[in-house]
Write a protein that holds these residues in place. Structure first.
Motif, PDB file in Angstrom:
ATOM      1  N   PRO A  31       0.825  -1.218   0.000  1.00  0.00           N
ATOM      2  CA  PRO A  31       0.000   0.000   0.000  1.00  0.00           C
ATOM      3  C   PRO A  31       0.855   1.262   0.000  1.00  0.00           C
ATOM      4  O   PRO A  31       1.943   1.278   0.571  1.00  0.00           O
ATOM      5  CB  PRO A  31      -0.803  -0.094   1.297  1.00  0.00           C
ATOM      6  N   GLU A  56       0.441   5.796   0.144  1.00  0.00           N
ATOM      7  CA  GLU A  56      -0.431   6.945   0.368  1.00  0.00           C
ATOM      8  C   GLU A  56      -0.285   7.879  -0.822  1.00  0.00           C
ATOM      9  O   GLU A  56       0.826   8.181  -1.248  1.00  0.00           O
ATOM     10  CB  GLU A  56      -0.062   7.673   1.659  1.00  0.00           C
ATOM     11  N   THR A  74      -1.503  11.588  -2.148  1.00  0.00           N
ATOM     12  CA  THR A  74      -2.105  12.854  -1.750  1.00  0.00           C
ATOM     13  C   THR A  74      -2.412  13.666  -2.997  1.00  0.00           C
ATOM     14  O   THR A  74      -1.555  13.850  -3.853  1.00  0.00           O
ATOM     15  CB  THR A  74      -1.160  13.650  -0.837  1.00  0.00           C
ATOM     16  N   THR A 134      -5.781  12.651   1.166  1.00  0.00           N
ATOM     17  CA  THR A 134      -4.783  11.589   1.115  1.00  0.00           C
ATOM     18  C   THR A 134      -5.508  10.264   1.258  1.00  0.00           C
ATOM     19  O   THR A 134      -6.316  10.092   2.165  1.00  0.00           O
ATOM     20  CB  THR A 134      -3.747  11.744   2.247  1.00  0.00           C
ATOM     21  N   CYS A 135      -5.230   9.351   0.320  1.00  0.00           N
ATOM     22  CA  CYS A 135      -5.844   8.030   0.436  1.00  0.00           C
ATOM     23  C   CYS A 135      -4.757   6.960   0.441  1.00  0.00           C
ATOM     24  O   CYS A 135      -3.653   7.169  -0.055  1.00  0.00           O
ATOM     25  CB  CYS A 135      -6.849   7.779  -0.680  1.00  0.00           C
ATOM     26  N   ARG A 136      -5.094   5.844   1.033  1.00  0.00           N
ATOM     27  CA  ARG A 136      -4.210   4.691   1.084  1.00  0.00           C
ATOM     28  C   ARG A 136      -4.754   3.673   0.099  1.00  0.00           C
ATOM     29  O   ARG A 136      -5.931   3.308   0.152  1.00  0.00           O
ATOM     30  CB  ARG A 136      -4.209   4.138   2.510  1.00  0.00           C
ATOM     31  N   SER A 157      -3.769   0.300  -3.002  1.00  0.00           N
ATOM     32  CA  SER A 157      -2.887  -0.706  -3.580  1.00  0.00           C
ATOM     33  C   SER A 157      -3.512  -1.209  -4.869  1.00  0.00           C
ATOM     34  O   SER A 157      -4.740  -1.186  -5.022  1.00  0.00           O
ATOM     35  CB  SER A 157      -2.699  -1.872  -2.605  1.00  0.00           C
ATOM     36  N   GLU A 187      -8.573   2.206   0.887  1.00  0.00           N
ATOM     37  CA  GLU A 187      -9.029   2.172   2.276  1.00  0.00           C
ATOM     38  C   GLU A 187     -10.056   3.272   2.513  1.00  0.00           C
ATOM     39  O   GLU A 187      -9.824   4.436   2.196  1.00  0.00           O
ATOM     40  CB  GLU A 187      -7.828   2.340   3.211  1.00  0.00           C
ATOM     41  N   GLN A 207     -12.415   6.041   4.236  1.00  0.00           N
ATOM     42  CA  GLN A 207     -12.137   7.089   5.217  1.00  0.00           C
ATOM     43  C   GLN A 207     -13.111   8.242   5.052  1.00  0.00           C
ATOM     44  O   GLN A 207     -13.677   8.448   3.976  1.00  0.00           O
ATOM     45  CB  GLN A 207     -10.713   7.605   5.057  1.00  0.00           C
ATOM     46  N   HIS A 225       6.621   4.433  -6.265  1.00  0.00           N
ATOM     47  CA  HIS A 225       5.384   5.165  -6.006  1.00  0.00           C
ATOM     48  C   HIS A 225       4.798   5.596  -7.348  1.00  0.00           C
ATOM     49  O   HIS A 225       5.517   5.831  -8.312  1.00  0.00           O
ATOM     50  CB  HIS A 225       5.680   6.394  -5.146  1.00  0.00           C
TER      51      HIS A 225
END
Length: 171
Positions: free
Chosen positions: A50, A52, A54, A69-71, A73, A86, A88, A168
């Protein structure tokens, strides 16, 4: 006047272009680490670690306008890739939207202008995501499905990352 055979060939070409622009399904999950393990066990899918991501700004239809910001994969094989995101906060990525396929991702040369290879009928803008360097992603509803139109500028970095050649997706 266009003959029927020419018309049918053009319709098939346009459909093929639309299908070739599909590249992932997104699934919203409560815990990305647990989901990576669970999907790996059940379906034999391998995921990138995973990360992050942004974005500079996310504008949701409900009026919110803020950095985000998301997490997430991606599966290591595709297309069709599987993206795990994920859950949120409120809005599009909230836990209330967990269950089944969250969205379908498509490449788009210019999401702002919804090009000819994207669904045209019944589009309803949901969210604009502005990334670094004005890379842009737009979520739209089309006949009940949530479609993520992703700028073609992100194609190379995303593929580099999913195939393990970059650490990334956003260098």
């Amino acid at each position: 006047m266009v003959d029927r055979d020419s018309f049918v060939r053009e319709e098939r070409r346009q459909m093929s272009t639309r299908i070739n622009s599909l590249y992932h399904i997104g699934i919203l999950v409560p815990d990305i680490d647990a989901a990576i393990e669970r999907y790996g066990e059940i379906y034999g899918v391998t995921f990138r670690p995973p990360i992050e991501v942004t974005s500079c700004r996310v504008v949701q239809r409900n009026g919110s306008d803020a950095p985000f910001t998301c997490r997430l994969s991606y599966s290591t094989r595709g297309p069709m890739y599987v993206e795990l995101v994920e859950a949120q906060g409120d809005g599009l990525w909230s836990a209330a939207n967990i269950g089944g396929i969250h969205h379908i991702g498509m490449w788009s040369e210019d999401p702002r202008h919804r090009p000819s290879n994207s669904p045209q009928t019944g589009l309803l803008g949901s969210v604009d995501v502005f990334g670094h360097r004005d890379d842009r992603i737009i979520f739209v509803r089309h006949q009940g499905a949530l479609i993520e139109l992703v700028t073609g500028k992100l194609r190379a970095p995303l593929i580099e990352w999913t195939e393990g050649r970059a650490a990334h997706v956003m260098p």
